[in-house]
Design a protein around this motif. Structure first.
Motif, PDB file in Angstrom:
ATOM      1  N   HIS A 499      30.374  12.413  39.140  1.00  0.00           N
ATOM      2  CA  HIS A 499      31.683  12.139  38.552  1.00  0.00           C
ATOM      3  C   HIS A 499      32.764  12.925  39.281  1.00  0.00           C
ATOM      4  N   ASP A 500      33.983  12.414  39.215  1.00  0.00           N
ATOM      5  CA  ASP A 500      35.136  13.063  39.835  1.00  0.00           C
ATOM      6  C   ASP A 500      35.571  14.244  38.975  1.00  0.00           C
ATOM      7  N   ASN A 507      32.295   8.857  40.552  1.00  0.00           N
ATOM      8  CA  ASN A 507      32.740   9.084  41.919  1.00  0.00           C
ATOM      9  C   ASN A 507      32.189   8.003  42.842  1.00  0.00           C
TER      10      ASN A 507
END
Length: 929
Positions: A499-500, A507
């Motif tokens: 994930h970002d 992501n």
């Protein structure tokens, strides 16, 4: 055992060693007296040096600001010189001449012409009829350059002003003078721009009468006021120095000053509060004093430790002897060895008398301590709740320690134990236990258990089967370990890997995994990939800061996530780019509907703090079809690039033609890199001709690309690619070196003009490259012209100014190319040191018929003539255009009328056409090489 009073009477009293310790300390202090004296002298002279250095700093600042002020005054002086050189200047009739009004707006002041009949200027300290100080006019008549006045009140505006005056004519019948009257605010701006970060620094310009002309702090309250302490400065007399005075707000301050050249005794003053000045000098002194004090302290500590080293064996042996004599069974640890023979002999005799007792006491103490430590360690682990110890005896009876401390629950092993395990883990844990119980292998399982507040906590249970202590079968001994923090950190790491960190969205790795799963199902005809990029987001970051930009990205992510369907996926690719994988609904209709919702959601204003921010987005869409995940993403990226190229704030579906263009761009880039490596470029030269005489004055070098397969490639096709990829730098260097070599081979005093790209202008090494090219070719620097476009200036005006000054120092000329096609400003001609202005060909195409084009050409050539800048017209194709340019006073021209660009081997024919045949020897072979 005897009592204490009897023991004391039988022992010899050992003298205290404190007197010897203090004696050693005293010796060290006596030895340090010369050193301390020398240190005090060093601190004294260092203080003097620090104050001198601070005074020098003030003088250097005053000198720098004085030069800046002189430069600002030189602008007015230069303008007066220009007006004096023009026969019909705008000051003759300010009201009637609209050009004069524009000039006054340009300089920010008033233009005045003073005319005195009979050639005599009245004496006195008053003002002339037009409001200029008479003493300034007298100095302008008696000096060879314009004179700058002191501060005075302009009767026309009733404001404080400064006048710069010069004489245009002086005869017995009539005396004419021109003056520029400007407000002192210009010098205030110079001081404010130059003011350092320190708020304590005071900068001011004072005229010859001691009044403030400009001040960096509160100028509106001080301009025109008498400068405090001016008598001290007058007493100092030299052109620069320092003096102390009391400021207007009552603070003692120290000032450095320097006189300003070409003025009536003006002075640039820089000062700061005396307290700050002394504090800056006192800081290093405190450091020196602290270092000296530390050195003395270290010496005293060393003396104290030396005394204790000598006295410690005596004290230790005496104490040991006292305890042994008292019959103590637990004497202190053995006395350490001593370098003194008497002390060492006494120590050995005492140790020999206690060996038997010591062995017995040590053995008993070790055994008791080991047992106590084991019990204490076990109780500590159990009480903290970190570990639970459990045992299943051979008869099936189970016990545990620490379960209540870990969970807060009172549970037993067996069914009650399993009842507290998470329902999703019970079946797995029971299977692991059954296998271990039946095979005898070690038991190891991780699972979640319920704690007293109802939440679940991760633990790891391990056990080993062993023979029972009584030999009656087997029993299991194990422990339960709290691993909740470890599992939480592991889960967080896995989340961050997919994930970002800023937005919390998936992501790029998660997106590619999702796409790979969809595209690997034998075709994904109903899958759409949308690549979304925010328009001009870099400008938002540069203007409002990255913190605001990050907040906008988070709000964009939230709106995207709220817009898509639950089965769809949104991810952040990096920067301001996002991607959406849509699987819901038939395509392409579903993608069209979704992209309109996404763009509408983003178009609504974002609120960050007190700012309302509006951004737009461009979207590229690709349908997965039979493509791989990587190819589908590439297509969506190409569609996004097309959407931005078409004007932004729009969406675009991928088309096969986009891929063809992308492949063509890729091939062009590869061919261009190969051309740089293999030297496939050549130069063509177009003549530059003097308009008034038709004489050949030089050439403009134009780069051409001879592709081995495509033939001649147009510069309009490969130059933008070279700029984008950075290849323009090596290409530009080759052009510069080749053009200088060819111009040197012509053997005539002919200029050569070379175009300079923005990337070359931003390269700090570019002046050295120019100098090396001139030196390698043996070409005088005055024969090289560097043509710079307005786009190169707009990127970094301050950097461009610095670079152009360095190029001027090399000796070459600088021309503004394509003047009038960009953000043209007459201010460029005043700010930058241009030697030539090239009027764009677009103004010459309809020069004879369009009144506007003729007016622009006339204005540019006239202004260039006044500023002594060469004017050159591009694209001259007809005799009529040439005649009009000659009538307007244009200096040079180039275009098809005089010749098309030609390779170097055609130069003999060009020279012959201009009447230079036989006058030069051109090394065609060398130039072609």
């Amino acid at each position: 055992m005897a009592n204490d009073s009897q023991e004391t009477g039988t022992l010899v009293t050992v003298p205290s060693g404190r007197g010897l310790t203090w004696y050693l300390i005293g010796l060290v202090l006596v030895a340090l007296v010369p050193t301390i004296g020398a240190a005090l002298l060093a601190v004294f002279f260092a203080g003097r040096a620090f104050e001198d250095a601070q005074s020098g700093r003030l003088l250097e600042t005053a000198q720098t600001l004085a030069r800046a002020t002189e430069s600002e005054l030189e602008r007015g002086i230069a303008l007066v010189n220009v007006l004096a050189a023009v026969p019909h200047h705008p000051a003759v009739s300010v009201v009637a001449d609209p050009w004069g009004s524009a000039a006054e707006r340009q300089i920010g002041g008033r233009l005045i012409e003073e005319v005195f009949v009979s050639g005599r200027v009245p004496d006195g300290d008053g003002l002339s009829p037009r409001g200029v100080p008479l003493e300034t006019l007298h100095r302008a008549l008696t000096t060879t350059r314009p004179a700058v006045s002191n501060l005075y009140v302009d009767p026309a505006t009733r404001e404080l002003s400064i006048a710069v005056a010069t004489a245009t004519s002086h005869t017995d019948e009539e005396t004419r003078l021109i003056a520029v009257v400007v407000p002192p605010e210009r010098l205030v701006q110079v001081l404010k721009r130059s003011r350092p970060a320190s708020d304590d620094l005071i900068m001011a310009v004072v005229d010859g009468t001691g009044r403030f002309v400009a001040r960096s702090v509160e100028p509106e309250q001080h301009i025109g006021q008498q400068a405090p302490g001016w008598a001290n400065r007058v007493a100092a007399a030299p052109e620069s120095g320092t003096f102390t005075a009391t400021t207007a707000d009552g603070r003692e301050a120290i000032f450095g000053f320097r006189t300003i050249a070409n003025t009536a005794g003006w002075v640039l003053v820089v000062g700061e509060p005396l307290s700050a000045f002394r504090a800056r000098a006192a800081g290093p002194l405190l450091g020196l004093a602290a270092a000296a004090a530390l050195a003395v302290f270290i010496a005293l500590v060393a003396a104290s430790r030396l005394g204790r080293t000598i006295l410690r064996p005596v004290s230790a042996i005496a104490a040991r002897a006292r305890l042994i004599a008292a019959g103590s069974e637990h004497p202190p640890s053995a006395v350490e060895q001593s370098g003194i023979a008497e002390f060492e002999a006494l120590r050995l005799s005492l140790e020999g008398s206690e060996q038997a007792l010591k062995a017995r006491v040590v053995a008993e103490a070790e055994a008791a301590r080991a047992a106590a430590d084991a019990e204490r360690h076990h109780q500590l682990l159990a009480s903290t709740g970190t570990l639970v110890f459990w045992r299943v005896h051979a008869d099936g009876h189970a016990t545990s320690t620490g379960w209540t401390e870990l969970t807060g629950l009172d549970a037993k092993l067996g069914n009650d134990w399993f009842a507290n395990i998470h329902p999703d883990d019970v079946k797995r844990v029971k299977a692991i236990w059954r296998t271990a119980y039946e095979t005898g292998n070690p038991y190891d399982a991780e699972y979640r258990i319920r704690v007293v507040d109802g939440s679940w906590r991760w633990v790891r249970a391990r056990a080993t089967r062993t023979e029972a202590a009584d030999g009656g079968g087997f029993e299991w001994i194990g422990l339960v370990e709290d691993i909740n923090a470890y599992r939480a950190a592991q889960d967080k790491a896995e989340h961050l890997a997919r994930h970002d960190a800023l937005t919390g969205l998936a992501n790029r790795a998660s997106l590619q995994e999702r796409l790979a799963g969809l595209c690997g199902q034998g075709g994904a005809t109903d899958v759409a990939i949308l690549c979304l990029g925010l328009d001009r987001f870099k400008g938002l970051n540069d203007t409002l800061g990255h913190a605001v930009g990050d907040e906008v990205l988070k709000q964009v992510a939230a709106r995207l996530a709220a817009t898509i369907a639950p089965e769809d996926m949104v991810a952040r690719l990096g920067g301001d780019e996002f991607a959406i994988v849509q699987t819901a609904g038939p395509q392409p209709c579903s993608a069209s509907h979704l992209v309109q919702e996404l763009m509408a959601a983003i178009a609504a204003p974002f609120t960050v703090g007190t700012d309302s921010i509006v951004v737009t987005a461009s979207v590229g869409i690709a349908l997965a079809g039979e493509d791989t995940a990587e190819l589908a993403m590439q297509k969506a990226d190409m569609a996004l690039d097309r959407a931005k190229a078409d004007g932004r704030a729009r969406f675009c579906f991928f088309e096969a033609a986009m891929d063809a263009r992308m492949q063509e761009r890729h091939r062009l880039e590869q061919d261009l890199r190969r051309a740089v490596a293999e030297g496939q470029f050549l130069l063509h030269y177009q003549p530059l001709v003097a308009v008034d005489s038709g004489r050949l004055v030089g050439f403009e070098a134009l780069v051409r690309w001879r592709h081995p397969e495509r033939g001649m490639v147009s510069p309009a096709e490969f130059i933008p690619m070279a700029e984008e990829t950075g290849l323009i730098v090596p290409i530009g260097r080759w052009v510069l070196e080749r053009a200088c070599a060819d111009a040197a081979a012509w053997g005539r005093d002919l200029k050569v003009a070379v175009n300079v790209s923005p990337k070359q202008l931003a390269d700090h090494e570019f002046p050295a490259v120019v100098q090396a090219a001139l030196g390698g070719a043996g070409l005088p620097a005055r024969l090289l012209e560097l043509e710079i476009t307005e786009n190169a200036l707009m990127a970094d005006i301050d950097g461009a100014m610095s670079m152009m000054m360095r190029l001027k120092a090399v000796g070459c000329a600088i021309a503004m190319d394509d003047f009038g096609t960009g953000y043209s400003s007459l201010g460029y001609l005043r700010t930058f040191p241009f030697d030539k202005v090239k009027i764009d060909r677009s103004f010459l195409q309809d020069l004879a018929s369009a009144r506007e084009s003729g007016a622009i050409v006339r204005a540019v050539t006239g202004l260039c003539g006044s500023l002594r800048i060469t004017s050159t017209a591009e694209g001259v194709e007809t005799e009529e255009q040439l005649a009009l340019l000659k009538a307007e006073g244009c200096n040079e021209a180039q275009g098809y009328l005089f010749g098309r660009p030609a390779p170097v081997e055609d130069m003999p024919a060009v020279f012959e056409r201009f009447g230079l045949a036989g006058a030069t020897s051109i090394a065609v072979a060398d130039a072609a090489a």
